[in-house]
Design a protein around this motif. Structure first.
Motif, PDB file in Angstrom:
ATOM      1  N   ILE A 199       0.840  -1.200   0.000  1.00 14.35           N
ATOM      2  CA  ILE A 199       0.000   0.000   0.000  1.00 14.35           C
ATOM      3  C   ILE A 199       0.876   1.252   0.000  1.00 14.35           C
ATOM      4  CG2 ILE A 199      -1.590   1.391   1.375  1.00 14.35           C
ATOM      5  CD1 ILE A 199      -2.844  -1.243   2.357  1.00 14.35           C
ATOM      6  N   GLU A 200       1.906   1.241   0.849  1.00 15.10           N
ATOM      7  CA  GLU A 200       2.708   2.452   1.011  1.00 15.10           C
ATOM      8  C   GLU A 200       3.602   2.734  -0.197  1.00 15.10           C
ATOM      9  OE1 GLU A 200       4.383   2.122   4.959  1.00 15.10           O
ATOM     10  OE2 GLU A 200       2.459   2.752   5.847  1.00 15.10           O
ATOM     11  N   ALA A 201       3.893   1.685  -0.987  1.00 17.76           N
ATOM     12  CA  ALA A 201       4.693   1.891  -2.185  1.00 17.76           C
ATOM     13  C   ALA A 201       3.828   2.306  -3.374  1.00 17.76           C
ATOM     14  CB  ALA A 201       5.466   0.621  -2.521  1.00 17.76           C
ATOM     15  N   GLY A 202       2.515   2.153  -3.247  1.00 17.12           N
ATOM     16  CA  GLY A 202       1.607   2.393  -4.373  1.00 17.12           C
ATOM     17  C   GLY A 202       1.232   3.855  -4.532  1.00 17.12           C
ATOM     18  N   PRO A 203       0.584   4.198  -5.660  1.00 13.11           N
ATOM     19  CA  PRO A 203       0.281   5.596  -5.980  1.00 13.11           C
ATOM     20  C   PRO A 203      -0.919   6.182  -5.212  1.00 13.11           C
ATOM     21  CG  PRO A 203      -0.554   4.159  -7.696  1.00 13.11           C
ATOM     22  CD  PRO A 203       0.188   3.275  -6.731  1.00 13.11           C
ATOM     23  N   TYR A 204      -1.758   5.309  -4.643  1.00  9.55           N
ATOM     24  CA  TYR A 204      -2.999   5.827  -4.064  1.00  9.55           C
ATOM     25  C   TYR A 204      -2.773   6.657  -2.810  1.00  9.55           C
ATOM     26  CZ  TYR A 204      -5.096   2.701  -7.395  1.00  9.55           C
ATOM     27  OH  TYR A 204      -5.443   2.086  -8.559  1.00  9.55           O
ATOM     28  N   LEU A 205      -1.663   6.374  -2.141  1.00 11.34           N
ATOM     29  CA  LEU A 205      -1.419   7.031  -0.872  1.00 11.34           C
ATOM     30  C   LEU A 205      -0.772   8.408  -1.020  1.00 11.34           C
ATOM     31  CD1 LEU A 205      -2.185   5.700   1.773  1.00 11.34           C
ATOM     32  CD2 LEU A 205       0.228   5.161   2.119  1.00 11.34           C
ATOM     33  N   GLU A 206      -0.222   8.667  -2.234  1.00  9.99           N
ATOM     34  CA  GLU A 206       0.611   9.852  -2.417  1.00  9.99           C
ATOM     35  C   GLU A 206      -0.019  11.149  -1.938  1.00  9.99           C
ATOM     36  OE1 GLU A 206       1.910  10.035  -6.466  1.00  9.99           O
ATOM     37  OE2 GLU A 206       2.994   8.126  -6.293  1.00  9.99           O
ATOM     38  N   VAL A 207      -1.223  11.398  -2.397  1.00  8.21           N
ATOM     39  CA  VAL A 207      -1.844  12.685  -2.087  1.00  8.21           C
ATOM     40  C   VAL A 207      -2.093  12.825  -0.588  1.00  8.21           C
ATOM     41  CG1 VAL A 207      -4.192  11.860  -2.496  1.00  8.21           C
ATOM     42  CG2 VAL A 207      -3.690  14.278  -2.703  1.00  8.21           C
ATOM     43  N   PHE A 208      -2.404  11.683   0.046  1.00  4.01           N
ATOM     44  CA  PHE A 208      -2.673  11.725   1.485  1.00  4.01           C
ATOM     45  C   PHE A 208      -1.380  11.963   2.258  1.00  4.01           C
ATOM     46  CE2 PHE A 208      -5.978   9.187  -0.471  1.00  4.01           C
ATOM     47  CZ  PHE A 208      -7.118   9.806   0.017  1.00  4.01           C
ATOM     48  N   ARG A 209      -0.312  11.366   1.736  1.00  6.62           N
ATOM     49  CA  ARG A 209       0.976  11.548   2.403  1.00  6.62           C
ATOM     50  C   ARG A 209       1.414  13.005   2.315  1.00  6.62           C
ATOM     51  NH1 ARG A 209       4.319   8.277  -0.467  1.00  6.62           N
ATOM     52  NH2 ARG A 209       3.711   6.317   0.503  1.00  6.62           N
ATOM     53  N   THR A 210       1.290  13.601   1.117  1.00  8.42           N
ATOM     54  CA  THR A 210       1.704  15.009   0.991  1.00  8.42           C
ATOM     55  C   THR A 210       0.854  15.919   1.868  1.00  8.42           C
ATOM     56  OG1 THR A 210       0.648  14.715  -1.132  1.00  8.42           O
ATOM     57  CG2 THR A 210       2.898  15.580  -1.160  1.00  8.42           C
ATOM     58  N   ARG A 211      -0.390  15.551   2.046  1.00 11.56           N
ATOM     59  CA  ARG A 211      -1.239  16.427   2.853  1.00 11.56           C
ATOM     60  C   ARG A 211      -1.305  15.996   4.316  1.00 11.56           C
ATOM     61  NH1 ARG A 211      -6.343  18.573  -0.187  1.00 11.56           N
ATOM     62  NH2 ARG A 211      -5.540  18.865  -2.285  1.00 11.56           N
ATOM     63  N   ASP A 212      -0.535  14.967   4.634  1.00 13.45           N
ATOM     64  CA  ASP A 212      -0.490  14.486   6.006  1.00 13.45           C
ATOM     65  C   ASP A 212      -1.880  14.085   6.516  1.00 13.45           C
ATOM     66  OD1 ASP A 212       0.814  13.732   8.276  1.00 13.45           O
ATOM     67  OD2 ASP A 212       0.568  15.691   9.255  1.00 13.45           O
ATOM     68  N   MET A 213      -2.583  13.314   5.702  1.00 17.91           N
ATOM     69  CA  MET A 213      -3.915  12.853   6.108  1.00 17.91           C
ATOM     70  C   MET A 213      -3.883  11.351   6.366  1.00 17.91           C
ATOM     71  SD  MET A 213      -6.197  14.975   3.409  1.00 17.91           S
ATOM     72  CE  MET A 213      -7.715  14.140   3.676  1.00 17.91           C
ATOM     73  N   GLU A 214      -4.665  10.936   7.341  1.00 16.17           N
ATOM     74  CA  GLU A 214      -4.670   9.523   7.734  1.00 16.17           C
ATOM     75  C   GLU A 214      -5.503   8.677   6.765  1.00 16.17           C
ATOM     76  OE1 GLU A 214      -5.999   8.805  11.743  1.00 16.17           O
ATOM     77  OE2 GLU A 214      -5.341   6.702  11.642  1.00 16.17           O
ATOM     78  N   VAL A 215      -4.974   7.488   6.447  1.00 15.67           N
ATOM     79  CA  VAL A 215      -5.718   6.535   5.620  1.00 15.67           C
ATOM     80  C   VAL A 215      -5.713   5.187   6.334  1.00 15.67           C
ATOM     81  CG1 VAL A 215      -5.841   5.361   3.380  1.00 15.67           C
ATOM     82  CG2 VAL A 215      -4.995   7.710   3.505  1.00 15.67           C
ATOM     83  N   LEU A 216      -6.879   4.569   6.411  1.00 13.96           N
ATOM     84  CA  LEU A 216      -6.953   3.237   7.003  1.00 13.96           C
ATOM     85  C   LEU A 216      -6.527   2.213   5.965  1.00 13.96           C
ATOM     86  CD1 LEU A 216     -10.423   3.581   8.773  1.00 13.96           C
ATOM     87  CD2 LEU A 216      -8.132   3.799   9.801  1.00 13.96           C
ATOM     88  N   TYR A 217      -5.811   1.210   6.409  1.00 18.94           N
ATOM     89  CA  TYR A 217      -5.380   0.157   5.487  1.00 18.94           C
ATOM     90  C   TYR A 217      -6.270  -1.069   5.684  1.00 18.94           C
ATOM     91  CZ  TYR A 217      -0.959   2.793   5.273  1.00 18.94           C
ATOM     92  OH  TYR A 217       0.000   3.762   5.120  1.00 18.94           O
ATOM     93  N   THR A 218      -6.782  -1.611   4.606  1.00 19.27           N
ATOM     94  CA  THR A 218      -7.536  -2.859   4.708  1.00 19.27           C
ATOM     95  C   THR A 218      -6.781  -3.912   3.907  1.00 19.27           C
ATOM     96  OG1 THR A 218      -8.890  -2.420   2.774  1.00 19.27           O
ATOM     97  CG2 THR A 218      -9.704  -1.589   4.870  1.00 19.27           C
ATOM     98  N   HIS A 219      -6.798  -5.121   4.422  1.00 20.44           N
ATOM     99  CA  HIS A 219      -5.992  -6.163   3.777  1.00 20.44           C
ATOM    100  C   HIS A 219      -6.813  -7.307   3.199  1.00 20.44           C
ATOM    101  CE1 HIS A 219      -2.505  -4.018   5.001  1.00 20.44           C
ATOM    102  NE2 HIS A 219      -2.697  -4.231   6.286  1.00 20.44           N
ATOM    103  N   GLU A 220      -8.092  -7.374   3.553  1.00 20.90           N
ATOM    104  CA  GLU A 220      -8.943  -8.445   3.021  1.00 20.90           C
ATOM    105  C   GLU A 220     -10.033  -7.800   2.181  1.00 20.90           C
ATOM    106  OE1 GLU A 220      -8.517 -11.594   4.346  1.00 20.90           O
ATOM    107  OE2 GLU A 220      -7.370 -11.166   6.164  1.00 20.90           O
ATOM    108  N   PRO A 221     -10.429  -8.468   1.090  1.00 24.28           N
ATOM    109  CA  PRO A 221     -11.532  -7.927   0.310  1.00 24.28           C
ATOM    110  C   PRO A 221     -12.790  -7.731   1.166  1.00 24.28           C
ATOM    111  CG  PRO A 221     -10.488  -9.734  -0.870  1.00 24.28           C
ATOM    112  CD  PRO A 221      -9.853  -9.682   0.480  1.00 24.28           C
ATOM    113  N   VAL A 222     -12.990  -8.612   2.165  1.00 28.99           N
ATOM    114  CA  VAL A 222     -14.200  -8.485   2.976  1.00 28.99           C
ATOM    115  C   VAL A 222     -14.245  -7.127   3.669  1.00 28.99           C
ATOM    116  CG1 VAL A 222     -13.205  -9.601   5.016  1.00 28.99           C
ATOM    117  CG2 VAL A 222     -15.663  -9.588   4.725  1.00 28.99           C
ATOM    118  N   ASP A 223     -13.073  -6.555   3.990  1.00 28.83           N
ATOM    119  CA  ASP A 223     -13.044  -5.242   4.630  1.00 28.83           C
ATOM    120  C   ASP A 223     -13.738  -4.201   3.759  1.00 28.83           C
ATOM    121  OD1 ASP A 223     -11.535  -6.120   6.827  1.00 28.83           O
ATOM    122  OD2 ASP A 223      -9.685  -5.941   5.659  1.00 28.83           O
ATOM    123  N   ASP A 224     -13.467  -4.274   2.454  1.00 24.34           N
ATOM    124  CA  ASP A 224     -14.065  -3.288   1.558  1.00 24.34           C
ATOM    125  C   ASP A 224     -15.564  -3.489   1.422  1.00 24.34           C
ATOM    126  OD1 ASP A 224     -11.435  -2.662   1.382  1.00 24.34           O
ATOM    127  OD2 ASP A 224     -11.429  -2.363  -0.777  1.00 24.34           O
TER     128      ASP A 224
END
Ligand code: ADP
Ligand code: MG
Length: 626
Positions: free
Chosen positions: A433-458
């Protein structure tokens, strides 16, 4: 082969093949825990007594109505026998043939296969597989069953077997209601004819049997319905011992909840959360672990419907005075009364979990790791309870170290004021997750993102849709609803205007139907491109599930490719297109595939590998191409 003779009209019968196979293992293997045979026989006696107590209320014409309900155990040190007797329902001849000559449960087969293959024989679970009776043959060279059914006028029956191949069965005169099982002990099992040893075993395994157990005339167990006693008077050890008894378990319970209510129903419940999730060990789907009583009379063991299915890991008893004793067991599951009990207990139990989480978050985190999957199942499937389960959910997060969990409440409480939504992103691991592109904008803006690891979470988060009035948004969605930011940085270095427009049009043409559109990204910082979902009810992780089910890359839904006009690769692409459209085309294909990989959706790498070689070749001959 048979050691007994067939006398006065007794018939010789063969065991069913499965029983033979099981007995062969039981008789010919060495076991460490042979004493559990007594627990199994006492458990059967208890079941027979519970059934009788129930039938005595619902039926007329019962044999020996005045016999006390009890279990008698006699040891004979001279003749080396132990006898377990009860005044329960007993069996007719036909019932004997079925109950002690065949195996009804399909699960038992896999159990003894496993036994046969394992060098370390552990028969401890034999009772859970519905073949406990046969454990008698671990210690006995000959077993005699004398039994008479509770139906008045029933004829007594005698059943004898040495466990090899078959048994004899015939009429026995003058038996009282109930069953007596006489074990002629093997030479190496003669210790089970000693009062002291047997007493210890009863104390260890059967102390909470709700009927008196008389050993050579002396009562040895604690007969009590623990759940009806005053909380303050029950010691922790007593609770634990009771848990082990009713759950047939060996572990210590993690949580225990003992409560009673008078309205809207009179309910007394004692529930436990075990230490282990047996489903994780491949035991298959658990049966309900909660027994239903009415004023201490067992109405139904493992009662379905008392708790919702997703709480099937909970063990314990529920006692309600409001249950009519003559309720039919078949209709009970659907009865409005049981639904009412279920509502009350489920509500209380979820509240209890919330309190535990608050009181000891670390302990709750451990519980979450073991049983969280059941709560997720509840949140995804039980729409009446989703709101109550939501605060109990836990997630990994960009703000907390690996191995620690965050609740939705924690997330909301530390959200900056201008943030509108709760964000989450799915990926197989934190690192991915942290190497992927989806987190970039949140990282630059210092915003929290929850990580889910199982499809059932979504599925769960999508179903919940919002929490405390905040929308739950997957970070791979098109519309993130991020707070507005002042734009200033590096505006001049971007690809823009007509160049950008032309590039995007050409990219769309190159990728064709694989993407619905190419858009300029507002979120990317380090990556050149990212795939986003246009359907907000469908995250990439959910699509991955469908992809595996259908084995079909076309079923991945509506996607847009967002490109980052500040990225060197995108800026260079427009220039390359002018000079060498074919090479630029290869690059676009590769950018798209990389975005698929980042979304976890790439499932065929053959084309990509070939293309990579062509790109490398081009790069090596770059100067010549010019
Ligand atoms: P389980 O108890 O899981 O059904 P067992 O092998 O222990 O499996 O017993 C098989 C069956 O034999 C029981 O279900 C019951 O019908 C019958 N049975 C065993 N012992 C008794 C008893 N003491 N009184 C009446 N029935 C009995
Ligand atoms: Mg049994």
């Amino acid at each position: 082969m048979a050691s007994e003779t067939v006398h006065n009209g007794h018939e010789r019968m063969e065991f069913q093949a499965e029983v033979k196979e099981l007995l062969d293992i039981v008789i010919n293997s060495l076991y460490t825990d042979r004493e559990i045979f007594l627990r199994e026989l006492i458990s059967n006696a208890t079941d027979a007594l519970e059934k009788f107590r129930y039938l005595n209320i619902t039926e007329k014409d019962i044999a020996d109505p005045d016999l006390p309900l009890e279990i008698t155990i006699e040891v004979d040190d001279q003749n080396k026998t132990i006898t377990v007797g009860d005044t329960g329902v007993g069996m007719t001849g036909d019932e004997l043939v079925v109950n002690l000559g065949t195996i009804a449960h399909s699960g038992s087969r896999s159990f003894f296969r496993q036994l046969a293959e394992n060098s370390r024989k552990d028969l401890n679970l034999i009772g859970q597989f519905g073949v406990g009776f046969y454990s008698a043959f671990m210690v006995a060279k000959k077993v005699k069953v004398l039994t008479s059914s509770y139906r008045s006028g029933a004829e007594g029956v005698e059943w004898i077997s040495d466990g090899s191949g078959g048994y004899t069965i015939g009429v026995a005169e003058g038996l009282p209601r109930g069953t007596r099982i006489v074990l002629e002990l093997k030479e190496d099992a003669e210790q089970f004819a000693s009062t002291g040893a047997v007493k210890d075993i009863i104390k260890r395994y059967s102390n909470f049997v709700p009927f008196p157990i008389l050993l050579d005339g002396e009562k040895v167990n604690t007969v009590q319905a623990v759940w009806t006693r005053n909380k303050n008077e029950i010691k922790d050890e007593e609770y634990t011992e009771f848990y082990k008894f009713i759950a047939n378990a060996f572990d210590e319970p993690v949580y225990r909840m003992h409560f009673s209510v008078d309205a809207p129903l009179a309910i007394n419940a004692l529930l436990f959360v075990p230490d282990e999730n047996m489903e994780r060990f491949g035991f298959g789907k658990l049966d309900s672990g909660v027994h239903l009583y009415c004023r201490k009379v067992l109405i139904q063991q493992s009662a379905d419907g008392l708790l919702p299915e997703w709480l099937r890991f909970v063990k314990g008893v529920v006692d309600s005075e409001d249950i009519p004793l003559n309720i039919s067991r078949e209709t009970m599951q659907d009865s409005a009364l049981v639904a009412k009990i279920r509502r009350v207990i489920t509500g209380r139990f979820l509240k209890f979990l919330g309190e535990q989480a608050k009181a000891d978050p670390e302990k709750y985190a451990k519980f979450w790791e073991t049983f969280g999957i059941f709560l997720k199942e509840g949140a995804a499937s039980d729409f009446t309870r989703g709101k109550d389960i939501a605060p109990l959910l836990r997630f990994a997060s960009s703000r907390s170290p690996a191995g620690e969990y965050v609740s939705l409440d924690q997330y909301v409480e530390r959200m900056p004021e201008n943030q509108k939504h709760i964000y989450y992103i799915n990926g197989p691991t934190r690192e991915v997750i942290e190497a992927g592109p989806y987190l970039e904008v949140f990282r630059t803006r210092d915003m929290e993102v929850l990580y889910t690891h199982e499809p059932v979470d979504d599925f769960v988060l999508n179903k919940l849709a919002e929490y405390r009035d905040k929308k739950l948004v997957s970070a791979d969605q098109a519309e993130l609803g991020l707070p507005e930011e002042d734009k200033e940085a590096s505006e001049d270095e971007k690809l823009d205007g007509l160049d950008l427009k032309n590039l995007m049009a050409w990219m769309k043409q190159t990728l064709g139907e694989r993407v619905s559109e190419i858009r300029e990204s507002k979120r990317l910082v380090e990556s050149p491109a990212v795939l986003i979902n246009l359907d907000e009810n469908f995250t990439s992780s959910m699509q991955r599930v469908f992809q595996t089910m259908n084995n079909d890359a076309a079923s991945i839904g509506q996607k847009a490719l967002e490109i980052n006009p500040s990225h060197g690769l995108i800026k260079g692409l427009e220039a390359l297109r002018q000079k060498d459209e074919e090479f630029a085309g290869l690059a676009v294909e590769q950018i798209y595939d990389n975005a698929l990989i980042a979304a976890g959706l790439a499932n065929d790498s053959r084309d990509m590998v070939n293309r990579m070689y062509r790109i490398l070749e081009r790069a090596l001959h770059k100067d010549e191409v010019k």
